[in-house]
Scaffold this active site. Structure first.
Site, PDB file in Angstrom:
ATOM      1  N   ASP A  19       0.874  -1.175   0.000  1.00  0.00           N
ATOM      2  CA  ASP A  19       0.000   0.000   0.000  1.00  0.00           C
ATOM      3  C   ASP A  19       0.911   1.225   0.000  1.00  0.00           C
ATOM      4  O   ASP A  19       2.119   1.127   0.248  1.00  0.00           O
ATOM      5  CB  ASP A  19      -0.904   0.006   1.248  1.00  0.00           C
ATOM      6  CG  ASP A  19      -1.801   1.236   1.284  1.00  0.00           C
ATOM      7  OD1 ASP A  19      -2.330   1.625   0.227  1.00  0.00           O
ATOM      8  OD2 ASP A  19      -1.949   1.841   2.362  1.00  0.00           O
ATOM      9  N   SER A  20       0.302   2.382  -0.209  1.00  0.00           N
ATOM     10  CA  SER A  20       1.080   3.610  -0.185  1.00  0.00           C
ATOM     11  C   SER A  20       1.497   3.989   1.236  1.00  0.00           C
ATOM     12  O   SER A  20       2.345   4.848   1.416  1.00  0.00           O
ATOM     13  CB  SER A  20       0.239   4.738  -0.774  1.00  0.00           C
ATOM     14  OG  SER A  20      -0.982   4.820  -0.078  1.00  0.00           O
ATOM     15  N   GLY A  24      -2.794   9.086  -3.773  1.00  0.00           N
ATOM     16  CA  GLY A  24      -4.113   9.487  -4.262  1.00  0.00           C
ATOM     17  C   GLY A  24      -4.209  10.864  -4.883  1.00  0.00           C
ATOM     18  O   GLY A  24      -5.217  11.224  -5.465  1.00  0.00           O
ATOM     19  N   CYS A  49      -3.629  -1.058  -2.046  1.00  0.00           N
ATOM     20  CA  CYS A  49      -3.908   0.358  -2.288  1.00  0.00           C
ATOM     21  C   CYS A  49      -5.001   0.498  -3.356  1.00  0.00           C
ATOM     22  O   CYS A  49      -4.853   0.001  -4.480  1.00  0.00           O
ATOM     23  CB  CYS A  49      -2.623   1.025  -2.753  1.00  0.00           C
ATOM     24  SG  CYS A  49      -2.813   2.766  -3.129  1.00  0.00           S
ATOM     25  N   ASN A  50      -6.070   1.188  -3.011  1.00  0.00           N
ATOM     26  CA  ASN A  50      -7.170   1.386  -3.973  1.00  0.00           C
ATOM     27  C   ASN A  50      -6.720   2.210  -5.170  1.00  0.00           C
ATOM     28  O   ASN A  50      -7.084   1.936  -6.303  1.00  0.00           O
ATOM     29  CB  ASN A  50      -8.341   2.107  -3.295  1.00  0.00           C
ATOM     30  CG  ASN A  50      -9.075   1.225  -2.330  1.00  0.00           C
ATOM     31  OD1 ASN A  50     -10.128   0.702  -2.634  1.00  0.00           O
ATOM     32  ND2 ASN A  50      -8.522   1.022  -1.147  1.00  0.00           N
ATOM     33  N   THR A  51      -5.923   3.240  -4.884  1.00  0.00           N
ATOM     34  CA  THR A  51      -5.469   4.120  -5.965  1.00  0.00           C
ATOM     35  C   THR A  51      -4.614   3.325  -6.963  1.00  0.00           C
ATOM     36  O   THR A  51      -4.819   3.405  -8.176  1.00  0.00           O
ATOM     37  CB  THR A  51      -4.665   5.302  -5.386  1.00  0.00           C
ATOM     38  OG1 THR A  51      -5.475   5.974  -4.407  1.00  0.00           O
ATOM     39  CG2 THR A  51      -4.256   6.276  -6.456  1.00  0.00           C
ATOM     40  N   GLU A  64      -2.989   9.366   8.509  1.00  0.00           N
ATOM     41  CA  GLU A  64      -1.554   9.041   8.623  1.00  0.00           C
ATOM     42  C   GLU A  64      -0.936   9.770   9.826  1.00  0.00           C
ATOM     43  O   GLU A  64       0.025   9.320  10.404  1.00  0.00           O
ATOM     44  CB  GLU A  64      -0.794   9.410   7.339  1.00  0.00           C
ATOM     45  CG  GLU A  64      -1.034   8.477   6.158  1.00  0.00           C
ATOM     46  CD  GLU A  64      -0.153   7.206   6.143  1.00  0.00           C
ATOM     47  OE1 GLU A  64       0.955   7.229   6.687  1.00  0.00           O
ATOM     48  OE2 GLU A  64      -0.618   6.193   5.583  1.00  0.00           O
ATOM     49  N   CYS A  67     -10.905   3.295  -0.128  1.00  0.00           N
ATOM     50  CA  CYS A  67      -9.545   3.742   0.197  1.00  0.00           C
ATOM     51  C   CYS A  67      -9.113   2.956   1.428  1.00  0.00           C
ATOM     52  O   CYS A  67      -9.901   2.800   2.370  1.00  0.00           O
ATOM     53  CB  CYS A  67      -9.543   5.247   0.492  1.00  0.00           C
ATOM     54  SG  CYS A  67      -7.964   5.839   1.130  1.00  0.00           S
ATOM     55  N   THR A  68      -7.870   2.488   1.403  1.00  0.00           N
ATOM     56  CA  THR A  68      -7.373   1.642   2.499  1.00  0.00           C
ATOM     57  C   THR A  68      -7.493   2.288   3.874  1.00  0.00           C
ATOM     58  O   THR A  68      -7.645   1.605   4.877  1.00  0.00           O
ATOM     59  CB  THR A  68      -5.877   1.348   2.280  1.00  0.00           C
ATOM     60  OG1 THR A  68      -5.229   2.577   1.951  1.00  0.00           O
ATOM     61  CG2 THR A  68      -5.666   0.323   1.222  1.00  0.00           C
ATOM     62  N   HIS A  69      -7.359   3.601   3.910  1.00  0.00           N
ATOM     63  CA  HIS A  69      -7.310   4.288   5.193  1.00  0.00           C
ATOM     64  C   HIS A  69      -8.681   4.458   5.852  1.00  0.00           C
ATOM     65  O   HIS A  69      -8.779   4.588   7.065  1.00  0.00           O
ATOM     66  CB  HIS A  69      -6.677   5.674   5.023  1.00  0.00           C
ATOM     67  CG  HIS A  69      -5.211   5.624   4.726  1.00  0.00           C
ATOM     68  ND1 HIS A  69      -4.693   4.984   3.630  1.00  0.00           N
ATOM     69  CD2 HIS A  69      -4.161   6.151   5.404  1.00  0.00           C
ATOM     70  CE1 HIS A  69      -3.378   5.120   3.634  1.00  0.00           C
ATOM     71  NE2 HIS A  69      -3.028   5.828   4.695  1.00  0.00           N
TER      72      HIS A  69
HETATM   73  N1  DGL Z   1      -3.694   3.783  -0.218  1.00  0.00           N
HETATM   74  C1  DGL Z   1      -4.473   4.807  -0.855  1.00  0.00           C
HETATM   75  C2  DGL Z   1      -5.778   4.231  -1.371  1.00  0.00           C
HETATM   76  O1  DGL Z   1      -6.234   3.213  -0.919  1.00  0.00           O
HETATM   77  C3  DGL Z   1      -4.797   5.925   0.090  1.00  0.00           C
HETATM   78  C4  DGL Z   1      -3.617   6.733   0.495  1.00  0.00           C
HETATM   79  C5  DGL Z   1      -2.971   7.483  -0.621  1.00  0.00           C
HETATM   80  O2  DGL Z   1      -3.535   8.462  -1.142  1.00  0.00           O
HETATM   81  O3  DGL Z   1      -1.875   7.078  -0.957  1.00  0.00           O
HETATM   82  O4  DGL Z   1      -6.352   4.802  -2.258  1.00  0.00           O
END
Ligand code: DGL
Length: 213
Positions: free
Chosen positions: A11-12, A44, A74-76, A153, A186-188
């Site tokens: 993930d990011s 993102g 990571c969704n993005t 974060e 989004c993961t967060h």
């Molecule tokens: N991991 C990203 C997502 O799931 C969210 C955090 C980012 O913007 O990097 O989209």
């Protein structure tokens, strides 16, 4: 599949740990290698070219551990880079968008879906396409939540007044539409699901992390 090789996931940042948590719940005997690119978070707000480059680097790094599969938590990155990654990755690779979309369609039962996601994920329309591939007439709206990731974060929880105020603003329009499902794209966002559930009392809150696991 044999357990001897790990499942690799990236993930990011720390948000992908929501996918690790869900995976450990469903598959407690698997070894998981997790890479969180906290040095370069957020993805993102970056261009699709940059997200693809970062995702390829993350994936290459994880392949050193000889995983039996890679999960793009990571969704993005799933929205913008999965097809490219899939064409190069020597082991099966899974993103979070399709599983999340499938779960949202199931839970919506013909009602509308509101997708909360980063700016890049919303711009890609990956969730809308994945949902409407399964259910072409299902109403889908997307809501960008640009500053939410940075606040999470920083360690802010669903009780944090600044985070709550921001979330209230993002959800104002979504609330009026009364969607059957709010999809956390989004993961967060599962980390502040309590606040989202409170602000969207008439909607089911579905998260892609659990659906992927
Ligand atoms: N991991 C990203 C997502 O799931 C969210 C955090 C980012 O913007 O990097 O989209």
């Amino acid at each position: 599949m044999m357990k001897e090789r790990p499942i690799a996931m990236f993930d990011s940042g720390l948000g992908g740990l929501t996918v690790v948590r869900a995976l450990q719940e469903f598959l407690p005997n698997e070894d998981i290698i997790y890479f969180g690119d906290t040095a370069r978070v957020p993805y993102g707000i970056k261009s699709s070219r940059t997200v693809l480059k970062f995702a390829e680097q993350d994936c290459d790094f994880l392949l050193r551990f000889k995983p039996k599969m890679v999960i793009v938590a990571c969704n993005t990155a799933s929205a913008l880079a999965l097809d490219e990654l899939d064409s190069k990755c020597p082991v099966p690779i899974l993103g979070v968008v399709k599983p999340g979309a499938a779960e949202a369609v199931k839970q919506a039962d013909g009602g509308g879906v509101a997708v909360l996601a980063t700016e890049a994920t919303v711009a890609s329309e990956a969730y809308t396409k994945a949902i409407q591939a399964l259910s072409p007439y299902l109403p889908v709206i997307q809501q960008r939540c640009p500053s939410l990731v940075s606040l999470i974060e920083e360690g802010r929880s669903g009780n944090d007044p600044i985070l709550r105020a921001l979330l209230k603003e993002y959800l104002e329009h979504v609330q009026q539409l009364r969607p059957a499902v709010v999809l956390l794209g989004c993961t967060h966002y599962p980390l502040v699901a309590d606040a989202i559930i409170e602000l969207m009392p008439g909607s089911k809150v579905v998260d892609s992390a659990r659906a992927t696991a």
